[in-house]
Design a protein around this motif. Sequence first.
Motif, PDB file in Angstrom:
ATOM      1  N   LYS A   1       0.827  -1.207   0.041  1.00 48.46           N
ATOM      2  CA  LYS A   1      -0.186  -0.089   0.137  1.00 48.46           C
ATOM      3  C   LYS A   1       0.860   1.251  -0.127  1.00 48.46           C
ATOM      4  N   MET A   2       0.300   2.403  -0.447  1.00 48.16           N
ATOM      5  CA  MET A   2       0.916   3.610  -0.417  1.00 48.16           C
ATOM      6  C   MET A   2       0.144   4.617   0.054  1.00 48.16           C
ATOM      7  N   ARG A   3       0.853   5.740   0.665  1.00 51.54           N
ATOM      8  CA  ARG A   3       0.097   6.987   1.293  1.00 51.54           C
ATOM      9  C   ARG A   3       0.539   8.215   0.581  1.00 51.54           C
ATOM     10  N   LEU A   4      -0.351   9.171   0.736  1.00 50.21           N
ATOM     11  CA  LEU A   4      -0.036  10.511   0.013  1.00 50.21           C
ATOM     12  C   LEU A   4       0.786  11.167   0.739  1.00 50.21           C
ATOM     13  N   LYS A   5       2.045  11.445   0.763  1.00 49.31           N
ATOM     14  CA  LYS A   5       2.752  12.161   1.692  1.00 49.31           C
ATOM     15  C   LYS A   5       3.591  13.298   0.923  1.00 49.31           C
ATOM     16  N   GLY A   6       4.102  14.258   1.663  1.00 43.99           N
ATOM     17  CA  GLY A   6       4.950  15.356   0.980  1.00 43.99           C
ATOM     18  C   GLY A   6       4.005  16.134  -0.053  1.00 43.99           C
ATOM     19  N   LEU A   7       4.737  16.514  -1.095  1.00 44.14           N
ATOM     20  CA  LEU A   7       3.916  17.191  -2.200  1.00 44.14           C
ATOM     21  C   LEU A   7       2.555  16.544  -2.596  1.00 44.14           C
ATOM     22  N   ALA A   8       2.601  15.145  -2.653  1.00 46.57           N
ATOM     23  CA  ALA A   8       1.503  14.337  -3.234  1.00 46.57           C
ATOM     24  C   ALA A   8       0.402  14.516  -2.215  1.00 46.57           C
ATOM     25  N   ALA A   9       0.240  14.982  -0.982  1.00 47.31           N
ATOM     26  CA  ALA A   9      -0.459  15.257  -0.087  1.00 47.31           C
ATOM     27  C   ALA A   9      -1.531  16.491  -0.431  1.00 47.31           C
ATOM     28  N   ASN A  10      -0.596  17.245  -1.414  1.00 48.61           N
ATOM     29  CA  ASN A  10      -1.242  18.484  -1.876  1.00 48.61           C
ATOM     30  C   ASN A  10      -2.450  18.073  -2.967  1.00 48.61           C
ATOM     31  N   LEU A  11      -2.208  17.086  -3.537  1.00 43.32           N
ATOM     32  CA  LEU A  11      -3.405  16.739  -4.494  1.00 43.32           C
ATOM     33  C   LEU A  11      -4.674  16.996  -4.065  1.00 43.32           C
ATOM     34  N   LYS A  12      -4.750  16.702  -2.672  1.00 47.79           N
ATOM     35  CA  LYS A  12      -6.451  16.848  -2.155  1.00 47.79           C
ATOM     36  C   LYS A  12      -6.893  18.284  -2.376  1.00 47.79           C
ATOM     37  N   TYR A  13      -6.211  19.128  -2.743  1.00 44.51           N
ATOM     38  CA  TYR A  13      -6.750  20.321  -3.366  1.00 44.51           C
ATOM     39  C   TYR A  13      -7.369  20.415  -4.582  1.00 44.51           C
ATOM     40  N   LEU A  14      -7.157  19.256  -5.306  1.00 42.04           N
ATOM     41  CA  LEU A  14      -7.546  19.317  -6.744  1.00 42.04           C
ATOM     42  C   LEU A  14      -9.147  19.107  -6.756  1.00 42.04           C
ATOM     43  N   LYS A  15      -9.578  18.486  -5.915  1.00 42.25           N
ATOM     44  CA  LYS A  15     -11.178  18.389  -5.980  1.00 42.25           C
ATOM     45  C   LYS A  15     -11.728  19.599  -5.941  1.00 42.25           C
ATOM     46  N   TYR A  16     -11.187  20.666  -5.296  1.00 38.72           N
ATOM     47  CA  TYR A  16     -11.941  21.802  -5.105  1.00 38.72           C
ATOM     48  C   TYR A  16     -11.840  22.610  -6.422  1.00 38.72           C
ATOM     49  N   VAL A  17     -10.764  22.505  -7.346  1.00 41.91           N
ATOM     50  CA  VAL A  17     -10.774  22.839  -8.774  1.00 41.91           C
ATOM     51  C   VAL A  17     -11.695  22.155  -9.510  1.00 41.91           C
ATOM     52  N   ILE A  18     -11.678  20.820  -9.382  1.00 47.05           N
ATOM     53  CA  ILE A  18     -12.920  20.239 -10.239  1.00 47.05           C
ATOM     54  C   ILE A  18     -14.147  20.654  -9.687  1.00 47.05           C
ATOM     55  N   LEU A  19     -14.567  20.671  -8.746  1.00 48.47           N
ATOM     56  CA  LEU A  19     -15.940  21.415  -8.494  1.00 48.47           C
ATOM     57  C   LEU A  19     -16.043  22.781  -8.932  1.00 48.47           C
ATOM     58  N   ALA A  20     -15.159  23.677  -8.790  1.00 47.61           N
ATOM     59  CA  ALA A  20     -15.406  24.798  -9.409  1.00 47.61           C
ATOM     60  C   ALA A  20     -15.329  24.859 -10.944  1.00 47.61           C
ATOM     61  N   VAL A  21     -14.266  24.354 -11.393  1.00 47.05           N
ATOM     62  CA  VAL A  21     -14.392  24.431 -13.105  1.00 47.05           C
ATOM     63  C   VAL A  21     -15.309  23.376 -13.811  1.00 47.05           C
ATOM     64  N   PHE A  22     -15.344  21.956 -13.600  1.00 47.37           N
ATOM     65  CA  PHE A  22     -16.076  21.248 -14.134  1.00 47.37           C
ATOM     66  C   PHE A  22     -17.618  20.940 -13.735  1.00 47.37           C
ATOM     67  N   VAL A  23     -17.951  21.393 -12.548  1.00 46.43           N
ATOM     68  CA  VAL A  23     -19.168  21.227 -11.915  1.00 46.43           C
ATOM     69  C   VAL A  23     -19.983  22.775 -11.973  1.00 46.43           C
ATOM     70  N   LEU A  24     -19.324  23.796 -11.767  1.00 47.59           N
ATOM     71  CA  LEU A  24     -19.846  24.984 -11.712  1.00 47.59           C
ATOM     72  C   LEU A  24     -19.668  25.823 -12.995  1.00 47.59           C
TER      73      LEU A  24
END
Length: 287
Positions: free
Chosen positions: A110-133
């Motif tokens: 198994k893998m964990r999102l650590k370091g810079l990869a942990a910042n990928l969590k903010y991408l979902k807010y971009v997707i919400l704004a751009v692709f949904v709204l």
Amino acid sequence: MASLNRRWVQIIAAIGSNGYWPGFRDGAIYQGNLKKVCVPGLNCYSCPGALGSCPIGSLQAVIGSINYTVSFYIIGFLTLTGSIMGRLVCGWLCPFGLIQELFYKIPTPKMRLKGLAANLKYLKYVILAVFVLILPALWVNSAGMGAPAFCKYICPAGTLEGGIPWVLFNASLRSAAGFLFVWKMVLLVLTVTFSILIFRPFCRVICPLGAVYALFAPVSLYRYQIDEHRCTRCGTCVKTCKMDVVAFEKPNDPECIRCGDCIKSCPHGALRSEFFILNNSAPTTDD
């Protein structure tokens, strides 16, 4: 929530959201009155068994309509659900969350999102704004109607629950499947692959519904509390959390899906869940 088994609640929620069994038998979408009601989790409208509507799909449909209207029902539904439960919906009621967790059970490193990869969590807010709204409102056809961009170009839940069944049911759709279907299948395969290696990668990085509920997580009525007198900051809750939340520092982190593993693992009983309006003082445990 103390006496409930989370896995069984997830299964019941998935079956309840997709309980139109004749749809799988006959290859027909349920179009009764229940379809006018949103379900709390991410669940494709086009799934043959779907009894309700996905709030993200419904929101895009309204925004992209020719009337450029705003559905107070959908906004109100998301606000009410988020205000009461926050991301409890993600951990207990979302069918696609359950699917990811089942894939994660496949024995592999198994893998964990650590370091810079942990910042990928903010991408979902971009997707919400751009692709949904934004895109459904601004990227319109000659008739003035916008496409449901997230459902059409990204959502792997729609591909799994709606796209694949309909291609299997309908020979004409199989022959007409083109680049878009191939693209969506690639995204689905990637999602499944990462779900085997990483706990709920779609929820962490992509899901716009998770982004909505995450905004309410710090203030929702259902929340986690930490007893500072009992907590020794031993880090057991952090090691247990598959979402990589530091519970003893931020028990109501927007990434917390309220699975309850941190509460069960705490050797000092320092964590508890409660409905804020009830002001519970006695520790409780979630399953």
